[in-house]
Write a protein that holds these residues in place. Structure first.
Motif, mmCIF file in Angstrom:
data_model
loop_
_atom_site.group_PDB
_atom_site.id
_atom_site.type_symbol
_atom_site.label_atom_id
_atom_site.label_comp_id
_atom_site.label_asym_id
_atom_site.label_seq_id
_atom_site.Cartn_x
_atom_site.Cartn_y
_atom_site.Cartn_z
ATOM 1 N N VAL A 1 -1.312 8.511 -3.638
ATOM 2 C CA VAL A 1 -1.781 8.084 -4.969
ATOM 3 C C VAL A 1 -2.995 7.172 -4.827
ATOM 4 O O VAL A 1 -3.972 7.285 -5.582
ATOM 5 C CB VAL A 1 -0.655 7.372 -5.743
ATOM 6 N N ALA A 2 -2.958 6.274 -3.842
ATOM 7 C CA ALA A 2 -4.086 5.360 -3.627
ATOM 8 C C ALA A 2 -5.358 6.125 -3.300
ATOM 9 O O ALA A 2 -6.453 5.759 -3.745
ATOM 10 C CB ALA A 2 -3.749 4.379 -2.499
ATOM 11 N N GLU A 3 -5.238 7.199 -2.537
ATOM 12 C CA GLU A 3 -6.415 7.972 -2.122
ATOM 13 C C GLU A 3 -6.874 8.947 -3.202
ATOM 14 O O GLU A 3 -8.071 9.178 -3.365
ATOM 15 C CB GLU A 3 -6.101 8.712 -0.819
ATOM 16 N N GLU B 1 -5.526 2.307 -10.118
ATOM 17 C CA GLU B 1 -6.336 1.476 -9.223
ATOM 18 C C GLU B 1 -5.406 0.626 -8.374
ATOM 19 O O GLU B 1 -4.294 0.285 -8.791
ATOM 20 C CB GLU B 1 -7.290 0.567 -10.014
ATOM 21 N N LEU B 2 -5.861 0.270 -7.195
ATOM 22 C CA LEU B 2 -5.089 -0.605 -6.331
ATOM 23 C C LEU B 2 -5.141 -2.051 -6.820
ATOM 24 O O LEU B 2 -6.199 -2.538 -7.219
ATOM 25 C CB LEU B 2 -5.614 -0.547 -4.901
ATOM 26 N N THR B 3 -4.007 -2.729 -6.804
ATOM 27 C CA THR B 3 -3.976 -4.173 -7.034
ATOM 28 C C THR B 3 -4.308 -4.871 -5.711
ATOM 29 O O THR B 3 -4.375 -4.226 -4.661
ATOM 30 C CB THR B 3 -2.582 -4.605 -7.505
ATOM 31 N N PRO B 4 -4.489 -6.184 -5.714
ATOM 32 C CA PRO B 4 -4.702 -6.881 -4.435
ATOM 33 C C PRO B 4 -3.579 -6.626 -3.429
ATOM 34 O O PRO B 4 -3.844 -6.450 -2.234
ATOM 35 C CB PRO B 4 -4.774 -8.353 -4.860
ATOM 36 N N VAL C 1 -2.313 -0.703 1.823
ATOM 37 C CA VAL C 1 -2.943 0.547 2.248
ATOM 38 C C VAL C 1 -3.219 0.528 3.742
ATOM 39 O O VAL C 1 -2.951 1.501 4.454
ATOM 40 C CB VAL C 1 -4.250 0.798 1.453
ATOM 41 N N LYS C 2 -3.768 -0.571 4.243
ATOM 42 C CA LYS C 2 -4.102 -0.639 5.677
ATOM 43 C C LYS C 2 -2.848 -0.505 6.533
ATOM 44 O O LYS C 2 -2.833 0.222 7.529
ATOM 45 C CB LYS C 2 -4.816 -1.958 5.973
ATOM 46 N N HIS C 3 -1.781 -1.207 6.147
ATOM 47 C CA HIS C 3 -0.534 -1.128 6.905
ATOM 48 C C HIS C 3 0.100 0.253 6.797
ATOM 49 O O HIS C 3 0.661 0.777 7.771
ATOM 50 C CB HIS C 3 0.443 -2.195 6.407
#
Length: 303
Positions: free
Chosen positions: A12-14, A54-57, A63-65
């Motif tokens: 979903v993030a991508e 959209e991604l929140t903080p 995402v990186k993890h």
């Protein structure tokens, strides 16, 4: 942390869209939404805003993890693959009647060449032509039309005229043949949301519609039985390849050739790069039989 939930979140993030993420993962939109919500509850943070997505903080950090965890899990599985003792049978997926007479002929040829090989037949519905392979539920699959995914390799086995499946009470059922313009306004069966785009485009003759959606009835089709039942009840239309008419002659239905529709294919689909001997042998015998028997059976145009 559940890798399935992380995979749904990352998709979903991508994609920035729940529906596209679901299609990419071959899951329902509800399943992907549920995975993200479960992850948010587990972590106690909102990871994504909705409408627009959209991604929140917190999501930006995760995402990186998530990428590291999923890549690590995949690398571990790949590293151990050659040590796995796999006593599974060779799993052959078949959608409907597969590639018509070439399907049982290929299975018999495989059995003769490898009498030691345990073979399991897996029935596939119309939505599984891609996902069954990508999710490792089958090793090869006789499907139609050809999946459009670089992770899947196809060997074309049949190239056949298209037919429309209709109730025999409809006027179009009396025609010896129809043109696309005669059938595009017919009410067609619906397909589940997770059905690959390649199959819905095939079913609804999308290339001839100029971007217009088909008129659909509520009945959902996942198998030839579903198509024939709906047609026999006078409710809706479906479509297939010409060999369908030899396998499914049902009372109350009619199969009408679509004379100006491009001919379409059934294929043997395998995972790209799968070099296992049994997969290579299945591909070899199926394509050989296609060349030898296809023209005689009318499954491949004569040259």
């Amino acid at each position: 942390m559940d890798l399935r939930r992380l995979a749904s979140f990352l998709a979903v993030a991508e994609e920035k869209h729940f529906g596209r993420a679901a299609a990419r993962l071959y899951l329902s939109r509800a399943a992907v939404t549920g995975h993200v919500q479960q992850l948010e509850r587990q972590l106690g943070s909102t990871l994504l805003t909705r409408a627009p997505v959209e991604l929140t903080p917190a999501g930006e950090r995760l995402v990186k993890h998530a990428r590291v965890l999923i890549d690590t899990a995949n690398a571990a599985a790949a590293d151990l693959a050659d040590l796995r003792v796999d006593d599974r049978p060779f799993r052959v997926g078949i959608m409907g009647h597969g590639s018509a007479e070439l399907t049982p002929a290929s299975m018999r040829a495989l059995r003769r060449a490898r009498p030691d090989l345990r073979i399991a037949v897996v029935t596939l519905d119309f939505s599984e032509g891609e996902s069954a392979l990508l999710e490792d539920r089958v090793d090869v699959a006789f499907v139609r039309p050809a999946p459009v995914d670089e992770r899947i390799t196809v060997d074309v086995l049949t190239t056949e005229q298209r037919v429309v499946v209709v109730p025999d009470s409809w006027p179009v059922a009396e025609a010896p043949g129809v043109r696309l313009a005669d059938i595009l306004d017919l009410p067609f069966l619906s397909m589940p949301e997770h059905t690959p785009r390649s199959f819905t485009d095939y079913l609804y003759f999308a290339a001839a519609r100029g971007g217009e959606a088909p008129r659909r009835i509520p009945d959902t089709a996942l198998t030839p039985h579903d198509v024939l039942t709906s047609a026999a009840l006078g409710r809706g239309a479906g479509s297939s390849l010409a060999s369908f008419t030899r396998y499914y002659p049902w009372p109350g239905t009619a199969f009408v050739p679509v004379v100006d529709a491009p001919w379409d294919q059934s294929v043997l689909a395998t995972r790209t790069g799968d070099r296992r001997p049994e997969v290579r042998l299945m591909r070899s015998v199926a394509t050989k039989l296609s060349r030898e028997l296809g023209p005689e059976l009318g499954l491949v145009p004569r040259t």
